[in-house]
Design an enzyme around this catalytic site. Sequence first.
Site, short mmCIF file in Angstrom:
data_model
loop_
_atom_site.label_atom_id
_atom_site.label_comp_id
_atom_site.label_asym_id
_atom_site.label_seq_id
_atom_site.Cartn_x
_atom_site.Cartn_y
_atom_site.Cartn_z
CB SER A 93 -28.97 -80.14 -18.75
OG SER A 93 -28.18 -78.90 -17.76
CE LYS A 150 -24.83 -79.81 -18.37
NZ LYS A 150 -25.35 -78.74 -19.07
#
Length: 147
Positions: A67, A104
């Site tokens: 990701s 993230k």
Amino acid sequence: MITYKSQHLTFFMPEAIEGAGTNFFDTGISAGFPSPAEDFKEQRLSLDDELVKNKEATFYAKVSGQSMIGAGLDDNDLLVIDRSLEPANNKIAVCFLDGEFTVKRLRVSNGEVWLQPENPNYPIIKITEDNNFVIWGIVTNVIKKVY
């Protein structure tokens, strides 16, 4: 060494060893044309001394997943995470979200917090009051294997 494994990250606590270090050649290695090694000096280098600013608040974690590939964080990369740093917009953070750790980019705007992946195949996550959410630490460095 203390370790903890979640679905997406495996954490390691650094263990300082007095006097430890690896040979370090302070000559600058050319990535262009080779240069003669005139003053070839060998020293000792500790990666903990170079990468860790606050030993009590720093952990390592291995990335699992894709990701964050757009930010240069690939599967099996080793992250250096400092828990003493203040979270801020655009920082890459390790977060505890609804029972799992994830890494993230933080997006903070108008009092809202978003976790943005750096891969278009993954959704942006809006943090709400319903989430069990903690910003666990800020990523300061990434260590990669080059095969």
